[in-house]
Design an enzyme around this catalytic site. Structure first.
Site, PDB file in Angstrom:
ATOM      1  N   GLN A 151     -13.054 -15.684 -29.889  1.00 28.37           N
ATOM      2  CA  GLN A 151     -12.719 -16.003 -28.485  1.00 28.37           C
ATOM      3  C   GLN A 151     -13.945 -16.606 -27.790  1.00 28.37           C
ATOM      4  O   GLN A 151     -15.069 -16.449 -28.258  1.00 28.37           O
ATOM      5  CB  GLN A 151     -12.257 -14.733 -27.756  1.00 28.37           C
ATOM      6  CG  GLN A 151     -13.055 -13.500 -28.040  1.00 28.37           C
ATOM      7  CD  GLN A 151     -12.243 -12.190 -28.039  1.00 28.37           C
ATOM      8  OE1 GLN A 151     -11.139 -12.048 -27.476  1.00 28.37           O
ATOM      9  NE2 GLN A 151     -12.817 -11.175 -28.668  1.00 28.37           N
TER      10      GLN A 151
ATOM     11  N   HIS B  25     -12.727   2.854 -17.338  1.00 33.84           N
ATOM     12  CA  HIS B  25     -13.110   3.653 -18.508  1.00 33.84           C
ATOM     13  C   HIS B  25     -12.887   5.149 -18.262  1.00 33.84           C
ATOM     14  O   HIS B  25     -12.468   5.883 -19.168  1.00 33.84           O
ATOM     15  CB  HIS B  25     -14.565   3.360 -18.882  1.00 33.84           C
ATOM     16  CG  HIS B  25     -14.762   1.972 -19.409  1.00 33.84           C
ATOM     17  ND1 HIS B  25     -15.700   1.095 -18.908  1.00 33.84           N
ATOM     18  CD2 HIS B  25     -14.100   1.293 -20.386  1.00 33.84           C
ATOM     19  CE1 HIS B  25     -15.606  -0.062 -19.550  1.00 33.84           C
ATOM     20  NE2 HIS B  25     -14.653   0.022 -20.457  1.00 33.84           N
TER      21      HIS B  25
ATOM     22  N   ASP C  16     -17.106  -3.538 -25.344  1.00 39.11           N
ATOM     23  CA  ASP C  16     -18.254  -3.399 -24.447  1.00 39.11           C
ATOM     24  C   ASP C  16     -18.896  -2.009 -24.546  1.00 39.11           C
ATOM     25  O   ASP C  16     -19.993  -1.796 -24.056  1.00 39.11           O
ATOM     26  CB  ASP C  16     -17.823  -3.664 -22.995  1.00 39.11           C
ATOM     27  CG  ASP C  16     -16.590  -2.847 -22.636  1.00 39.11           C
ATOM     28  OD1 ASP C  16     -15.493  -3.421 -22.610  1.00 39.11           O
ATOM     29  OD2 ASP C  16     -16.717  -1.624 -22.429  1.00 39.11           O
TER      30      ASP C  16
ATOM     31  N   GLU D 270     -12.885  -2.635 -33.329  1.00 38.80           N
ATOM     32  CA  GLU D 270     -13.069  -3.832 -32.485  1.00 38.80           C
ATOM     33  C   GLU D 270     -13.064  -5.059 -33.404  1.00 38.80           C
ATOM     34  O   GLU D 270     -13.778  -5.090 -34.423  1.00 38.80           O
ATOM     35  CB  GLU D 270     -14.396  -3.717 -31.739  1.00 38.80           C
ATOM     36  CG  GLU D 270     -14.930  -5.024 -31.179  1.00 38.80           C
ATOM     37  CD  GLU D 270     -13.992  -5.697 -30.191  1.00 38.80           C
ATOM     38  OE1 GLU D 270     -13.584  -5.039 -29.212  1.00 38.80           O
ATOM     39  OE2 GLU D 270     -13.670  -6.879 -30.415  1.00 38.80           O
TER      40      GLU D 270
ATOM     41  N   ASP E 226      -9.275  -5.899 -37.250  1.00 34.31           N
ATOM     42  CA  ASP E 226      -8.099  -6.046 -36.384  1.00 34.31           C
ATOM     43  C   ASP E 226      -7.467  -4.664 -36.240  1.00 34.31           C
ATOM     44  O   ASP E 226      -7.126  -4.021 -37.242  1.00 34.31           O
ATOM     45  CB  ASP E 226      -7.125  -7.033 -37.041  1.00 34.31           C
ATOM     46  CG  ASP E 226      -5.793  -7.134 -36.297  1.00 34.31           C
ATOM     47  OD1 ASP E 226      -4.959  -7.930 -36.723  1.00 34.31           O
ATOM     48  OD2 ASP E 226      -5.615  -6.401 -35.295  1.00 34.31           O
TER      49      ASP E 226
ATOM     50  N   ASP F 257      -7.742  -0.320 -25.764  1.00 31.50           N
ATOM     51  CA  ASP F 257      -8.602  -0.953 -24.764  1.00 31.50           C
ATOM     52  C   ASP F 257      -8.728  -2.421 -25.138  1.00 31.50           C
ATOM     53  O   ASP F 257      -9.796  -2.916 -25.540  1.00 31.50           O
ATOM     54  CB  ASP F 257      -9.972  -0.263 -24.767  1.00 31.50           C
ATOM     55  CG  ASP F 257     -10.938  -0.913 -23.791  1.00 31.50           C
ATOM     56  OD1 ASP F 257     -12.166  -0.663 -23.916  1.00 31.50           O
ATOM     57  OD2 ASP F 257     -10.485  -1.697 -22.924  1.00 31.50           O
TER      58      ASP F 257
ATOM     59  N   THR G 291      -7.748  -6.762 -24.885  1.00 31.70           N
ATOM     60  CA  THR G 291      -7.559  -7.888 -23.980  1.00 31.70           C
ATOM     61  C   THR G 291      -6.064  -7.958 -23.640  1.00 31.70           C
ATOM     62  O   THR G 291      -5.278  -7.147 -24.109  1.00 31.70           O
ATOM     63  CB  THR G 291      -7.992  -9.189 -24.688  1.00 31.70           C
ATOM     64  OG1 THR G 291      -7.467  -9.181 -26.025  1.00 31.70           O
ATOM     65  CG2 THR G 291      -9.506  -9.323 -24.752  1.00 31.70           C
TER      66      THR G 291
HETATM   67  N1  SAM Z   1     -10.947  -3.827 -19.853  1.00 29.95           N
HETATM   68  C1  SAM Z   1     -10.427  -5.003 -20.538  1.00 29.95           C
HETATM   69  C2  SAM Z   1      -9.010  -5.254 -20.099  1.00 29.95           C
HETATM   70  O1  SAM Z   1      -8.435  -4.376 -19.460  1.00 29.95           O
HETATM   71  O2  SAM Z   1      -8.516  -6.352 -20.386  1.00 29.95           O
HETATM   72  C3  SAM Z   1     -10.588  -4.844 -22.021  1.00 29.95           C
HETATM   73  C4  SAM Z   1     -12.008  -4.940 -22.392  1.00 29.95           C
HETATM   74  S1  SAM Z   1     -12.440  -4.875 -24.091  1.00 29.95           S
HETATM   75  C5  SAM Z   1     -13.813  -5.921 -24.045  1.00 29.95           C
HETATM   76  C6  SAM Z   1     -11.181  -5.801 -24.916  1.00 29.95           C
HETATM   77  C7  SAM Z   1     -11.550  -5.929 -26.385  1.00 29.95           C
HETATM   78  O3  SAM Z   1     -10.369  -6.031 -27.196  1.00 29.95           O
HETATM   79  C8  SAM Z   1     -12.385  -7.168 -26.728  1.00 29.95           C
HETATM   80  O4  SAM Z   1     -13.655  -6.756 -27.154  1.00 29.95           O
HETATM   81  C9  SAM Z   1     -11.597  -7.866 -27.845  1.00 29.95           C
HETATM   82  O5  SAM Z   1     -12.432  -8.465 -28.818  1.00 29.95           O
HETATM   83  C10 SAM Z   1     -10.803  -6.709 -28.393  1.00 29.95           C
HETATM   84  N2  SAM Z   1      -9.620  -7.090 -29.187  1.00 29.95           N
HETATM   85  C11 SAM Z   1      -8.713  -8.050 -28.909  1.00 29.95           C
HETATM   86  N3  SAM Z   1      -7.770  -8.097 -29.878  1.00 29.95           N
HETATM   87  C12 SAM Z   1      -8.090  -7.135 -30.795  1.00 29.95           C
HETATM   88  C13 SAM Z   1      -7.504  -6.681 -32.012  1.00 29.95           C
HETATM   89  N4  SAM Z   1      -6.378  -7.251 -32.495  1.00 29.95           N
HETATM   90  N5  SAM Z   1      -8.092  -5.652 -32.679  1.00 29.95           N
HETATM   91  C14 SAM Z   1      -9.229  -5.070 -32.182  1.00 29.95           C
HETATM   92  N6  SAM Z   1      -9.848  -5.461 -31.032  1.00 29.95           N
HETATM   93  C15 SAM Z   1      -9.272  -6.486 -30.350  1.00 29.95           C
END
Ligand code: SAM
Length: 287
Positions: free
Chosen positions: A35, A66, A90, A110, A142, A160, A162
């Site tokens: 991304q 959080h 994060d 993550e 994933d 948590d 995206t």
């Molecule tokens: N607080 C944010 C929100 O409410 O949108 C979320 C923050 S956190 C940084 C979101 C994380 O999900 C990112 O680090 C992203 O890389 C991760 N992510 C997205 N798709 C994923 C997947 N299929 N498996 C694991 N992590 C994933």
């Protein structure tokens, strides 16, 4: 009118409304393996992480999100020892979960190593300490593939992620929730980042429909996170019993006091009250 000569970060989550933040300094920007990532500084919210043009977390208000996605399910459960976090790059979610003396292990899955490394380096106040905590098992994978093959069982699973675009889309599917349910211990609780219902009604409607077919107790609770524009943010809830969600405020307060955790947003009264939903959100849940 915008102050002359300012650079702005314009969030691109919605086609017809948007929020923006002055960019006082770009700390880091790159296309990771998954991304577009930018970390920038804003006078009001501090350092901010955005992925694919969408605000993910901000130093100024991350504690709200959080604290609500960890302390509510962990204190409602009452005996959580093993927690799974999907996403959470994060480090803020892991930080809060590991504050609980009863939580022995946190597994964080993550997908993007870049998010972990860059947040630990450029927004250390959120989660850098978490990544050094011996309670944490960090898995770069994933989350959907992880829960499909996982043989471990967890008392609380926190999604948590995206929003349901790009790599995060798979984390909003019925199949994923089904696989999460298989990874829960009896009485285990699944909670999800479920968007801002006023602007993302389908996200809540879809999750409600999917969780209802899988869990005896499906619910949502809410919190107000300033950098997630559009009013209340919703958190999805699935459990094979309604008892944890119905735990009274006195018992929650007792567990919270015993945890010794100091918070900036979460309180036992807010925990219980956060399940009281505005009528429009109740109607979205009903489909
Ligand atoms: N607080 C944010 C929100 O409410 O949108 C979320 C923050 S956190 C940084 C979101 C994380 O999900 C990112 O680090 C992203 O890389 C991760 N992510 C997205 N798709 C994923 C997947 N299929 N498996 C694991 N992590 C994933």
């Amino acid at each position: 009118m915008s102050p002359a000569g300012k650079d702005w970060f314009n969030e691109t989550l919605y086609p017809d409304v948007a929020q923006r933040f002055t960019v006082d300094r770009v700390i880091f920007r790159e296309r990771t393996a998954h991304q577009d990532l930018v970390i920038f500084e804003n006078k009001v919210l501090g350092r901010i992480l955005a992925l694919d043009g969408v605000i993910q977390t901000a130093e100024g208000d991350e504690f709200i999100y959080h604290e609500m996605l960890t302390h509510v399910p962990i204190l409602a459960h009452g005996r959580a020892k093993r927690v799974l976090i999907v996403g959470g790059g994060d480090g803020g979610m892991a930080r809060e979960a590991m504050k609980h003396p009863g939580v022995e292990r946190v597994t964080m899955v993550e997908i993007d190593r870049g998010v972990v490394d860059l947040c630990a380096t450029h927004i250390p106040s959120i989660g850098a300490a978490a990544f050094k905590n011996p309670k944490l098992d960090l898995v770069i994978a994933d989350g959907a593939a992880f829960v499909k093959r996982c043989q471990d069982r967890f008392d609380v699973i926190i999604i948590d992620s995206t929003d349901p675009h790009g790599p995060g889309a798979v984390l909003f599917t019925r199949e994923f929730y089904h696989d999460c349910k298989n990874c829960l211990t009896p009485g285990g609780i699944l909670v999800t980042q479920n968007g801002v219902p006023f602007l993302q009604p389908d996200e809540l409607r879809n999750t409600a429909e999917r969780l209802t077919t899988l869990f005896a107790d499906t619910a949502f609770y809410v919190g107000a996170v300033p950098s997630y524009y559009g009013g209340f943010m919703a958190f999805g809830w699935g459990c094979d019993s309604a008892a944890p969600r119905r735990t009274g405020v006195e018992e929650i307060a007792k567990r919270f006091a015993a945890s010794g955790i100091d918070t900036r947003y979460y309180t036992p009264a807010l925990h219980v009250g956060s399940f009281a939903l505005p009528r429009f959100i109740e109607k979205l849940m009903a489909g």
